[in-house]
Write a protein that holds these residues in place. Sequence first.
Motif, PDB file in Angstrom:
ATOM      1  N   ILE A 185       0.832  -1.204   0.000  1.00 41.75           N
ATOM      2  CA  ILE A 185       0.000   0.000   0.000  1.00 41.75           C
ATOM      3  C   ILE A 185       0.867   1.255   0.000  1.00 41.75           C
ATOM      4  O   ILE A 185       0.617   2.195  -0.761  1.00 41.75           O
ATOM      5  N   GLU A 186       1.902   1.281   0.833  1.00 43.61           N
ATOM      6  CA  GLU A 186       2.791   2.439   0.868  1.00 43.61           C
ATOM      7  C   GLU A 186       3.496   2.632  -0.473  1.00 43.61           C
ATOM      8  O   GLU A 186       3.680   3.752  -0.942  1.00 43.61           O
ATOM      9  N   PHE A 187       3.889   1.539  -1.081  1.00 40.06           N
ATOM     10  CA  PHE A 187       4.551   1.610  -2.385  1.00 40.06           C
ATOM     11  C   PHE A 187       3.607   2.181  -3.444  1.00 40.06           C
ATOM     12  O   PHE A 187       3.991   3.053  -4.233  1.00 40.06           O
ATOM     13  N   LEU A 188       2.371   1.719  -3.457  1.00 39.19           N
ATOM     14  CA  LEU A 188       1.399   2.220  -4.433  1.00 39.19           C
ATOM     15  C   LEU A 188       1.083   3.690  -4.206  1.00 39.19           C
ATOM     16  O   LEU A 188       0.944   4.463  -5.169  1.00 39.19           O
ATOM     17  N   ILE A 189       0.977   4.113  -2.957  1.00 44.06           N
ATOM     18  CA  ILE A 189       0.740   5.530  -2.656  1.00 44.06           C
ATOM     19  C   ILE A 189       1.901   6.379  -3.164  1.00 44.06           C
ATOM     20  O   ILE A 189       1.694   7.451  -3.749  1.00 44.06           O
ATOM     21  N   MET A 190       3.118   5.916  -2.982  1.00 46.47           N
ATOM     22  CA  MET A 190       4.295   6.650  -3.449  1.00 46.47           C
ATOM     23  C   MET A 190       4.296   6.752  -4.982  1.00 46.47           C
ATOM     24  O   MET A 190       4.599   7.809  -5.535  1.00 46.47           O
ATOM     25  N   ILE A 191       3.924   5.694  -5.667  1.00 43.54           N
ATOM     26  CA  ILE A 191       3.872   5.712  -7.131  1.00 43.54           C
ATOM     27  C   ILE A 191       2.804   6.687  -7.613  1.00 43.54           C
ATOM     28  O   ILE A 191       3.012   7.460  -8.558  1.00 43.54           O
ATOM     29  N   VAL A 192       1.632   6.695  -6.968  1.00 45.13           N
ATOM     30  CA  VAL A 192       0.552   7.603  -7.348  1.00 45.13           C
ATOM     31  C   VAL A 192       0.973   9.057  -7.130  1.00 45.13           C
ATOM     32  O   VAL A 192       0.741   9.917  -7.981  1.00 45.13           O
ATOM     33  N   ILE A 193       1.620   9.339  -6.012  1.00 48.57           N
ATOM     34  CA  ILE A 193       2.101  10.705  -5.743  1.00 48.57           C
ATOM     35  C   ILE A 193       3.140  11.113  -6.774  1.00 48.57           C
ATOM     36  O   ILE A 193       3.111  12.245  -7.284  1.00 48.57           O
ATOM     37  N   PHE A 194       4.047  10.231  -7.122  1.00 47.14           N
ATOM     38  CA  PHE A 194       5.066  10.533  -8.133  1.00 47.14           C
ATOM     39  C   PHE A 194       4.421  10.822  -9.485  1.00 47.14           C
ATOM     40  O   PHE A 194       4.789  11.779 -10.165  1.00 47.14           O
ATOM     41  N   PHE A 195       3.414  10.022  -9.871  1.00 43.22           N
ATOM     42  CA  PHE A 195       2.733  10.252 -11.144  1.00 43.22           C
ATOM     43  C   PHE A 195       1.989  11.584 -11.135  1.00 43.22           C
ATOM     44  O   PHE A 195       1.981  12.307 -12.130  1.00 43.22           O
ATOM     45  N   ALA A 196       1.374  11.928 -10.016  1.00 40.34           N
ATOM     46  CA  ALA A 196       0.659  13.207  -9.913  1.00 40.34           C
ATOM     47  C   ALA A 196       1.631  14.382 -10.059  1.00 40.34           C
ATOM     48  O   ALA A 196       1.331  15.365 -10.749  1.00 40.34           O
ATOM     49  N   ILE A 197       2.780  14.292  -9.440  1.00 39.81           N
ATOM     50  CA  ILE A 197       3.793  15.350  -9.565  1.00 39.81           C
ATOM     51  C   ILE A 197       4.247  15.468 -11.009  1.00 39.81           C
ATOM     52  O   ILE A 197       4.355  16.583 -11.547  1.00 39.81           O
ATOM     53  N   MET A 198       4.519  14.356 -11.674  1.00 38.68           N
ATOM     54  CA  MET A 198       4.947  14.378 -13.072  1.00 38.68           C
ATOM     55  C   MET A 198       3.856  14.976 -13.960  1.00 38.68           C
ATOM     56  O   MET A 198       4.144  15.735 -14.879  1.00 38.68           O
ATOM     57  N   TYR A 199       2.604  14.657 -13.689  1.00 39.86           N
ATOM     58  CA  TYR A 199       1.501  15.167 -14.495  1.00 39.86           C
ATOM     59  C   TYR A 199       1.409  16.681 -14.376  1.00 39.86           C
ATOM     60  O   TYR A 199       1.330  17.384 -15.383  1.00 39.86           O
ATOM     61  N   PHE A 200       1.428  17.208 -13.156  1.00 41.85           N
ATOM     62  CA  PHE A 200       1.238  18.637 -12.968  1.00 41.85           C
ATOM     63  C   PHE A 200       2.469  19.459 -13.331  1.00 41.85           C
ATOM     64  O   PHE A 200       2.348  20.639 -13.653  1.00 41.85           O
ATOM     65  N   LEU A 201       3.660  18.882 -13.286  1.00 44.47           N
ATOM     66  CA  LEU A 201       4.865  19.647 -13.592  1.00 44.47           C
ATOM     67  C   LEU A 201       5.345  19.504 -15.032  1.00 44.47           C
ATOM     68  O   LEU A 201       6.027  20.393 -15.542  1.00 44.47           O
ATOM     69  N   ILE A 202       5.007  18.405 -15.698  1.00 47.76           N
ATOM     70  CA  ILE A 202       5.546  18.177 -17.043  1.00 47.76           C
ATOM     71  C   ILE A 202       4.449  17.988 -18.087  1.00 47.76           C
ATOM     72  O   ILE A 202       4.387  18.711 -19.081  1.00 47.76           O
ATOM     73  N   ILE A 203       3.583  17.027 -17.899  1.00 45.05           N
ATOM     74  CA  ILE A 203       2.630  16.638 -18.942  1.00 45.05           C
ATOM     75  C   ILE A 203       1.595  17.725 -19.197  1.00 45.05           C
ATOM     76  O   ILE A 203       1.348  18.114 -20.343  1.00 45.05           O
ATOM     77  N   PRO A 255       1.525  21.147 -18.513  1.00 44.04           N
ATOM     78  CA  PRO A 255       1.992  22.374 -19.180  1.00 44.04           C
ATOM     79  C   PRO A 255       2.397  22.151 -20.632  1.00 44.04           C
ATOM     80  O   PRO A 255       2.174  23.005 -21.490  1.00 44.04           O
ATOM     81  N   GLN A 256       2.984  20.992 -20.924  1.00 45.43           N
ATOM     82  CA  GLN A 256       3.402  20.716 -22.296  1.00 45.43           C
ATOM     83  C   GLN A 256       2.193  20.572 -23.219  1.00 45.43           C
ATOM     84  O   GLN A 256       2.196  21.090 -24.339  1.00 45.43           O
ATOM     85  N   SER A 257       1.149  19.906 -22.770  1.00 46.24           N
ATOM     86  CA  SER A 257      -0.039  19.768 -23.616  1.00 46.24           C
ATOM     87  C   SER A 257      -0.745  21.108 -23.778  1.00 46.24           C
ATOM     88  O   SER A 257      -1.321  21.382 -24.834  1.00 46.24           O
ATOM     89  N   LYS A 258      -0.689  21.967 -22.770  1.00 43.98           N
ATOM     90  CA  LYS A 258      -1.282  23.300 -22.872  1.00 43.98           C
ATOM     91  C   LYS A 258      -0.546  24.140 -23.913  1.00 43.98           C
ATOM     92  O   LYS A 258      -1.168  24.821 -24.733  1.00 43.98           O
ATOM     93  N   ARG A 259       0.801  24.092 -23.909  1.00 43.61           N
ATOM     94  CA  ARG A 259       1.586  24.823 -24.913  1.00 43.61           C
ATOM     95  C   ARG A 259       1.322  24.294 -26.311  1.00 43.61           C
ATOM     96  O   ARG A 259       1.219  25.067 -27.270  1.00 43.61           O
ATOM     97  N   ALA A 260       1.195  22.983 -26.460  1.00 51.64           N
ATOM     98  CA  ALA A 260       0.916  22.397 -27.770  1.00 51.64           C
ATOM     99  C   ALA A 260      -0.455  22.832 -28.280  1.00 51.64           C
ATOM    100  O   ALA A 260      -0.612  23.125 -29.468  1.00 51.64           O
ATOM    101  N   LYS A 261      -1.422  22.905 -27.401  1.00 53.87           N
ATOM    102  CA  LYS A 261      -2.763  23.340 -27.791  1.00 53.87           C
ATOM    103  C   LYS A 261      -2.745  24.807 -28.223  1.00 53.87           C
ATOM    104  O   LYS A 261      -3.379  25.178 -29.219  1.00 53.87           O
ATOM    105  N   GLU A 262      -2.026  25.666 -27.498  1.00 54.22           N
ATOM    106  CA  GLU A 262      -1.916  27.076 -27.866  1.00 54.22           C
ATOM    107  C   GLU A 262      -1.225  27.243 -29.220  1.00 54.22           C
ATOM    108  O   GLU A 262      -1.635  28.056 -30.040  1.00 54.22           O
ATOM    109  N   HIS A 263      -0.165  26.462 -29.472  1.00 57.27           N
ATOM    110  CA  HIS A 263       0.559  26.541 -30.746  1.00 57.27           C
ATOM    111  C   HIS A 263      -0.329  26.088 -31.895  1.00 57.27           C
ATOM    112  O   HIS A 263      -0.337  26.693 -32.965  1.00 57.27           O
TER     113      HIS A 263
END
Length: 109
Positions: free
Chosen positions: A21-39, A41-49
């Motif tokens: 359970i702790e491992f899965l929570i850590m993976i979910v938190i890591f994915f959420a951070i990657m989504y909000f910091l990388i994925i 903003p990049q899709s927003k810039r692509a949509k604007e372009h």
Amino acid sequence: MDFLISAAHAQEGGAAGGGMIEFLIMIVIFFAIMYFLIIRPQSKRAKEHRSMVEALSKGDEIVTNGGVAGKITEVSDDFIKVDIADGVNVAVQKQSVASVMPKGTLKDL
């Protein structure tokens, strides 16, 4: 010589630490951070372009990814013709347009 080096005695292991359970929570938190910091903003810039490229029209002043500034003289599906100097027209892919500049900017250059 035992007084310089302490003897390592085997100890009984405790209960298993962590868990799935702790491992899965850590993976979910890591994915959420990657989504909000990388994925996201990049899709927003692509949509604007994409919307900027679709809105290109004759007479717009642009700058390409290569740094060439010019005025659009003709627009087709995939390419645009850009007047970069008097009598010098080049064909450029629409996707290579970096930005649209305010009208009158080329006169200042």
